[in-house]
Design a protein around this motif. Structure first.
Motif, PDB file in Angstrom:
ATOM      1  N   ASP B 156       0.882  -1.214  -0.008  1.00 54.80           N
ATOM      2  CA  ASP B 156      -0.230   0.007   0.135  1.00 54.80           C
ATOM      3  C   ASP B 156       0.868   1.330  -0.122  1.00 54.80           C
ATOM      4  OD1 ASP B 156      -2.081  -1.689   0.107  1.00 54.80           O
ATOM      5  OD2 ASP B 156      -2.559  -1.522   2.269  1.00 54.80           O
ATOM      6  N   ALA B 157       2.051   1.149   0.669  1.00 54.54           N
ATOM      7  CA  ALA B 157       2.813   2.395   1.005  1.00 54.54           C
ATOM      8  C   ALA B 157       3.316   2.550  -0.350  1.00 54.54           C
ATOM      9  CB  ALA B 157       3.684   2.168   1.947  1.00 54.54           C
ATOM     10  N   ALA B 158       3.739   1.739  -1.257  1.00 50.15           N
ATOM     11  CA  ALA B 158       4.475   1.951  -2.280  1.00 50.15           C
ATOM     12  C   ALA B 158       3.272   1.998  -3.414  1.00 50.15           C
ATOM     13  CB  ALA B 158       5.341   0.822  -2.581  1.00 50.15           C
ATOM     14  N   LYS B 159       2.142   2.069  -3.103  1.00 50.64           N
ATOM     15  CA  LYS B 159       0.973   1.747  -4.198  1.00 50.64           C
ATOM     16  C   LYS B 159       1.257   0.831  -5.273  1.00 50.64           C
ATOM     17  CE  LYS B 159      -0.214   6.813  -3.481  1.00 50.64           C
ATOM     18  NZ  LYS B 159       0.955   7.495  -2.478  1.00 50.64           N
ATOM     19  N   VAL B 160       1.493  -0.313  -4.566  1.00 50.67           N
ATOM     20  CA  VAL B 160       1.892  -1.409  -5.656  1.00 50.67           C
ATOM     21  C   VAL B 160       0.464  -2.368  -5.516  1.00 50.67           C
ATOM     22  CG1 VAL B 160       3.172  -3.232  -6.422  1.00 50.67           C
ATOM     23  CG2 VAL B 160       4.134  -1.116  -5.672  1.00 50.67           C
ATOM     24  N   LYS B 161       0.025  -2.931  -6.468  1.00 50.77           N
ATOM     25  CA  LYS B 161      -1.097  -3.901  -6.650  1.00 50.77           C
ATOM     26  C   LYS B 161      -0.779  -5.023  -6.086  1.00 50.77           C
ATOM     27  CE  LYS B 161      -3.175  -4.476 -10.630  1.00 50.77           C
ATOM     28  NZ  LYS B 161      -3.692  -4.509 -11.889  1.00 50.77           N
ATOM     29  N   TYR B 162      -1.620  -5.669  -5.225  1.00 54.21           N
ATOM     30  CA  TYR B 162      -1.196  -6.964  -4.664  1.00 54.21           C
ATOM     31  C   TYR B 162      -1.115  -8.149  -5.824  1.00 54.21           C
ATOM     32  CZ  TYR B 162      -3.048  -4.890  -0.236  1.00 54.21           C
ATOM     33  OH  TYR B 162      -3.456  -4.252   0.689  1.00 54.21           O
ATOM     34  N   PRO B 163      -0.212  -9.030  -5.668  1.00 54.02           N
ATOM     35  CA  PRO B 163       0.046 -10.016  -6.602  1.00 54.02           C
ATOM     36  C   PRO B 163      -1.436 -10.746  -7.019  1.00 54.02           C
ATOM     37  CG  PRO B 163       1.445 -10.460  -4.812  1.00 54.02           C
ATOM     38  CD  PRO B 163       0.567  -9.315  -4.501  1.00 54.02           C
ATOM     39  N   PHE B 172       6.318 -10.297 -11.590  1.00 57.48           N
ATOM     40  CA  PHE B 172       7.161 -10.427 -10.258  1.00 57.48           C
ATOM     41  C   PHE B 172       8.101  -9.561 -10.227  1.00 57.48           C
ATOM     42  CE2 PHE B 172      10.490 -12.028  -7.227  1.00 57.48           C
ATOM     43  CZ  PHE B 172       9.642 -12.026  -6.172  1.00 57.48           C
ATOM     44  N   LYS B 173       8.925  -9.220 -11.163  1.00 57.49           N
ATOM     45  CA  LYS B 173      10.390  -8.598 -11.396  1.00 57.49           C
ATOM     46  C   LYS B 173       9.953  -6.888 -11.611  1.00 57.49           C
ATOM     47  CE  LYS B 173      13.110 -11.981 -13.461  1.00 57.49           C
ATOM     48  NZ  LYS B 173      13.594 -12.643 -14.786  1.00 57.49           N
ATOM     49  N   LYS B 174       8.677  -6.630 -12.220  1.00 59.98           N
ATOM     50  CA  LYS B 174       7.944  -5.522 -12.105  1.00 59.98           C
ATOM     51  C   LYS B 174       7.771  -4.920 -10.669  1.00 59.98           C
ATOM     52  CE  LYS B 174       4.463  -2.727 -14.527  1.00 59.98           C
ATOM     53  NZ  LYS B 174       3.664  -2.899 -13.580  1.00 59.98           N
ATOM     54  N   THR B 175       7.064  -5.751 -10.165  1.00 58.73           N
ATOM     55  CA  THR B 175       6.547  -5.604  -8.652  1.00 58.73           C
ATOM     56  C   THR B 175       7.704  -5.377  -7.605  1.00 58.73           C
ATOM     57  OG1 THR B 175       4.537  -7.212  -9.109  1.00 58.73           O
ATOM     58  CG2 THR B 175       4.965  -6.335  -6.830  1.00 58.73           C
ATOM     59  N   ALA B 176       8.796  -6.305  -8.010  1.00 63.12           N
ATOM     60  CA  ALA B 176      10.125  -5.972  -7.167  1.00 63.12           C
ATOM     61  C   ALA B 176      10.824  -4.832  -7.165  1.00 63.12           C
ATOM     62  CB  ALA B 176      10.846  -7.180  -7.452  1.00 63.12           C
ATOM     63  N   ALA B 239      20.462  -6.254  -8.571  1.00 60.67           N
ATOM     64  CA  ALA B 239      19.677  -5.170  -8.796  1.00 60.67           C
ATOM     65  C   ALA B 239      19.327  -4.476  -7.535  1.00 60.67           C
ATOM     66  CB  ALA B 239      18.509  -5.285  -9.629  1.00 60.67           C
ATOM     67  N   LYS B 240      19.930  -5.218  -6.434  1.00 62.87           N
ATOM     68  CA  LYS B 240      19.748  -4.533  -5.083  1.00 62.87           C
ATOM     69  C   LYS B 240      18.389  -4.441  -4.817  1.00 62.87           C
ATOM     70  CE  LYS B 240      24.058  -1.777  -4.477  1.00 62.87           C
ATOM     71  NZ  LYS B 240      24.650  -3.043  -4.781  1.00 62.87           N
ATOM     72  N   GLN B 241      17.384  -5.345  -5.144  1.00 68.69           N
ATOM     73  CA  GLN B 241      16.168  -5.717  -4.975  1.00 68.69           C
ATOM     74  C   GLN B 241      15.851  -6.783  -3.751  1.00 68.69           C
ATOM     75  OE1 GLN B 241      14.335  -6.295  -8.685  1.00 68.69           O
ATOM     76  NE2 GLN B 241      14.781  -4.245  -9.398  1.00 68.69           N
ATOM     77  N   SER B 242      17.141  -7.327  -3.494  1.00 64.25           N
ATOM     78  CA  SER B 242      17.233  -8.369  -2.425  1.00 64.25           C
ATOM     79  C   SER B 242      18.628  -7.732  -1.734  1.00 64.25           C
ATOM     80  CB  SER B 242      17.307  -9.824  -2.996  1.00 64.25           C
ATOM     81  OG  SER B 242      18.097 -10.559  -1.975  1.00 64.25           O
ATOM     82  N   PRO B 243      18.727  -7.981  -0.467  1.00 64.93           N
ATOM     83  CA  PRO B 243      20.013  -7.732   0.480  1.00 64.93           C
ATOM     84  C   PRO B 243      20.903  -8.726  -0.019  1.00 64.93           C
ATOM     85  CG  PRO B 243      17.955  -8.276   1.868  1.00 64.93           C
ATOM     86  CD  PRO B 243      17.282  -8.470   0.529  1.00 64.93           C
ATOM     87  N   ASP B 244      22.061  -8.341   0.288  1.00 65.04           N
ATOM     88  CA  ASP B 244      23.196  -9.343  -0.423  1.00 65.04           C
ATOM     89  C   ASP B 244      23.396 -10.420   0.626  1.00 65.04           C
ATOM     90  OD1 ASP B 244      24.500  -8.131   1.851  1.00 65.04           O
ATOM     91  OD2 ASP B 244      25.716  -6.864   0.742  1.00 65.04           O
ATOM     92  N   LEU B 245      24.235 -11.234   0.125  1.00 66.77           N
ATOM     93  CA  LEU B 245      24.414 -12.648   1.036  1.00 66.77           C
ATOM     94  C   LEU B 245      24.858 -12.030   2.632  1.00 66.77           C
ATOM     95  CD1 LEU B 245      23.707 -15.474   1.211  1.00 66.77           C
ATOM     96  CD2 LEU B 245      26.203 -15.803   0.339  1.00 66.77           C
ATOM     97  N   LYS B 246      25.610 -11.228   2.353  1.00 64.92           N
ATOM     98  CA  LYS B 246      26.347 -10.724   3.716  1.00 64.92           C
ATOM     99  C   LYS B 246      25.220 -10.348   4.735  1.00 64.92           C
ATOM    100  CE  LYS B 246      30.675  -9.239   2.185  1.00 64.92           C
ATOM    101  NZ  LYS B 246      31.379  -7.890   1.501  1.00 64.92           N
ATOM    102  N   THR B 247      24.354  -9.724   4.371  1.00 63.65           N
ATOM    103  CA  THR B 247      23.254  -8.989   5.166  1.00 63.65           C
ATOM    104  C   THR B 247      22.427 -10.042   5.687  1.00 63.65           C
ATOM    105  OG1 THR B 247      23.371  -7.019   3.817  1.00 63.65           O
ATOM    106  CG2 THR B 247      21.491  -7.392   5.318  1.00 63.65           C
TER     107      THR B 247
END
Lengths: 316, 416
Positions: B156-163, B172-176, B239-247
């Motif tokens: 909701d905060a990002a104004k993105v439609k639910y899957p 999925f990639k667009k949503t991400a 793409a930094k849409q996921s945290p890296d492995l260290k995190t």
């Protein structure tokens, strides 16, 4: 000739009489250590012998083993993970020796006459020793957390962007050494304190009369007199470091997920590798060979230390 | 003192004799009346109560058979079970999972089911999972599939439609991309490396690839389509849409999701209890099916009840396994435990949380793929982590890591 011939039985009788007492005493001695000795034999010696035997065998997942001769040992020599684990373990052990001079310095500070709150300091230093290693590891795991850990929050306060301490190959091993030193310093410190308090006061009084400063006294009297204690500590801590497991097991992420830690190649210790082979992939014969190799490594390093002690340990 | 010691010894002898006689007597009457106690090994403390209830229910209908539920926590379960099997003291009936099944079946330490049973009431993939060389060894107890749990507040905060139910990889990639907000430290999803069941295996099969050949002899990691399924995740990290492995090593994706730092979390049907119990997520989450790649796919897995090959009471053990696999047992399980495997008994499980689209997990069974296993699954699961970690950190390209993994896994499979 006759004199000797005549005197011999007398001396022999005398000697025999003299010897009998120690012999019964020795028997009593053996009787007293028998319970411990028996325990050692059953719970330590026998498993060691068994492990040595198993290191020449290959195991099925549900028991049953076949003799494979030196196969496990040839495989061990060619296994890059073994080389890596030995290197990590040795590095950790060598860096961990920093804890000894540190403990001496803290012991000297705590040994000063008239220090206020000495009990508080001693408790603070000794607390990690009586805390479970797993709890210590869990705590440090949180302190070291890259995003939410206290260490990085403190660094951020002074404008430094800290790394993911235990997930970064560049820092992981050092981060581990810090925890190792921190948790063992209390034990070493207590032993050094005892060593210091055994040094005769007269030595210091005489040195003071000769005009030696406190620093000179520390280097000329305290340090040499402490060398037997330091030798004992170094033997014990090297053996302890070579057997490092629990800290790494908890801090890297327990079980198989440890391998998903990017710093795993720098953190894997020999005992950790043994654990994986024995309990994760069910390769028990090979695991036995790994610990036997570790036993040899420990024996060699301890022997080297005993050889070197002539050069720096002063016995009064 | 001597006297009392002798007296004691005499008493002890008498006691031994008496117990020996007693034992013999008990055994003989036991044989007459068929009074038997079965041991039942389980690992999940949260299911201990419902397992005891099932055992009591079984004893009610089979008064001659008592069941002793033995709980061993997950961390020690397999180590202890292996030791018990080696020592000949395994429970008569115990829980089995996919990765361990073939090891037990191929070593002959669990008993195949001899009676003809109607297996059409269970998901076929689970029946296949517990079939070894044409013989069925266990009856499925529960089942789980994977879905995308998502944080409605962050959407909701990002104004993105639910899957949507029919969303694709492209969606999925667009949503991400839309959900990722570096300023707030919010990532779309965590490309977790420690749970292949929820992450990599799904995308591998969605891309049309495979983990292991159907005969269990060859690795599928050198298949370009398999690599595509892995690249799905490494691309998200790049793409930094996921945290890296260290995190993610420092803070597991589950914790990040429950702290509002991840908008989506690929997780199993078993996570219902976790997310409805967590104070942060309980009124913020819902679940959607996994996005469709070249194919629609999800990994299905479930626990089965198996019998020890050396049980002293094979007939009674089978009666108990049959009961645990029956509809009444599944009904009871569905009310208090995980999703039962028995077809048509899952409605109670879905109805327990009307606020969540739990039906998603059941609908997924239609296109679900069984959890990939072989005789020594643990060995190559270790290799998966060893090799893929290097691609997840970006140290080597994913193609290289996958090729190395395929080679290593083939070596291990050749030794099975």
């Amino acid at each position: 000739m006759t004199t000797t011939a005549r005197s011999r039985p007398v001396r022999a009788a005398h000697a025999a009489k003299g010897r009998r007492r120690p012999r019964t005493e020795a028997l009593w001695g053996y009787a007293f250590i028998a319970p411990t000795g028996l325990g050692l034999a059953i719970f330590y010696l026998w498993p060691v012998l068994q492990t040595a035997y198993f290191s020449f065998t290959e195991w099925g997942a549900f028991g049953g083993h076949t003799w494979t001769g030196l196969d496990n040992y040839t495989r061990l020599l060619g296994d890059p993970e073994v080389g890596r684990a030995v290197l990590n373990t040795l590095t950790y052990t060598a860096l961990g020796l920093v804890g000894i001079p540190l403990a001496i310095v803290f012991a000297a500070l705590l040994n000063r006459q008239g220090l206020r709150g000495v009990g508080v300091y001693r408790t603070a230093f000794f607390l990690p020793v009586v805390t479970m290693p797993v709890a210590v590891a869990m705590l440090w795991r949180w302190l070291y957390n890259g995003d939410y850990g206290l260490v990085n929050q403190l660094l951020a306060a002074v404008g430094v962007d800290g790394p993911n301490w235990i997930a970064d190959p560049a820092t992981a091993l050092y981060a581990l050494v810090v925890v190792g030193v921190w948790s063992s310093i209390g034990y070493n410190l207590i032993i050094f304190l005892a060593g210091m308090q055994a040094i005769p006061k007269e030595l210091y009084e005489a040195a003071a009369m000769d005009g030696a400063s406190r620093v000179t006294q520390f280097f000329r009297i305290t340090l040499p007199m402490l060398s037997p204690t330091a030798f004992f500590i170094s033997i014990v801590s090297v053996i302890g470091s070579l057997q490092l497991f629990d800290l790494v097991f908890v801090m890297t992420g327990s079980g198989q997920s440890a391998r998903a830690n990017p710093a795993y190649a720098r953190l894997q210790t020999v005992v950790q590798l043994f654990y994986e082979r024995a309990f994760v992939t069910d390769d028990r014969g090979y695991a036995a060979a790994i610990v036997i190799a570790l036993l040899v490594l420990i024996a060699v390093l301890t022997m080297v230390q005993f050889r070197l002690q002539r050069k720096w340990v002063h016995y009064v | 003192m001597w006297k009392s010691a002798r007296g004691g010894a005499a008493l002890l002898c008498a006691a031994l004799l008496a117990s020996a006689c007693g034992g013999g007597e008990q055994a003989s009457t036991g044989a007459q009346a068929g009074k038997v106690t079965l041991s039942y090994g389980v690992w999940d403390a949260t299911q201990q109560a419902v397992m005891q209830e099932l055992a009591a229910e079984f004893t009610r209908t089979h008064p001659n058979i008592a069941v002793n539920v033995q709980l061993t926590p997950w961390a020690d379960y397999w180590t202890k079970l292996k030791a018990a099997v080696s020592g000949g003291s395994a429970p008569d009936v115990f829980w089995m999972n996919g990765p361990n099944f073939q090891l037990y079946a191929s070593n002959g330490v669990i008993k195949p089911i001899e009676e003809q049973v109607d297996t059409s009431v269970y998901p076929k993939q689970l029946v296949d999972l517990y079939t070894y060389e044409g013989k069925l060894y266990g009856l499925p107890k529960d089942m789980d599939t994977v879905g995308v749990w998502y944080n409605k507040t962050l959407f909701d905060a990002a104004k993105v439609k639910y899957p949507a139910d029919d969303w694709t990889w492209a969606d999925f990639k667009k949503t991400a991309a839309e959900l990722t907000d570096p300023a707030k430290g919010v990532y779309a999803v965590g490309a977790q490396l420690t749970s292949f069941q929820e992450y990599q295996y799904n995308t591998i099969y969605q891309a049309g690839g495979h983990v292991i050949s159907p005969d269990g002899r060859k690795s599928g990691y050198d298949d370009p389509k398999t690599i595509e399924g892995l690249k799905f995740w490494t691309d998200l990290i790049a793409a930094k849409q996921s945290p890296d492995l260290k995190t993610m090593t420092d803070t597991a994706p589950l914790q990040l999701f429950e702290a509002g730092k991840l908008a989506m979390y690929w997780g199993g049907s078993w996570d219902v209890a976790e997310f409805t119990g967590n104070d942060y997520t309980k009124d913020k989450v819902d679940v959607a099916p996994l996005p469709k790649g070249e194919k629609q796919a999800t990994i299905i897995h479930g626990v089965a009840n198996v019998m020890s090959a050396r049980t002293e009471h094979p007939a009674e053990a089978w009666e108990f396994v049959k009961f645990l696999g029956s509809e009444p047992a599944a009904d009871l399980l569905g009310k208090k435990g995980p999703t039962p495997a028995y077809d048509g008994t899952q409605s109670d499980w879905v109805a327990a949380h009307p606020e969540l689209k739990l039906q998603v997990f059941l609908d997924a069974v239609a296109y679900a793929v069984p959890y990939p296993v072989s005789k020594n699954t643990a060995a190559w699961q270790e290799a998966e982590l060893t090799h893929l970690t290097r691609a997840w950190t970006g140290e080597v390209p994913i193609e290289q890591a996958a090729a190395d993994l395929a080679a290593g896994m083939n070596d291990l499979l050749a030794k099975e």
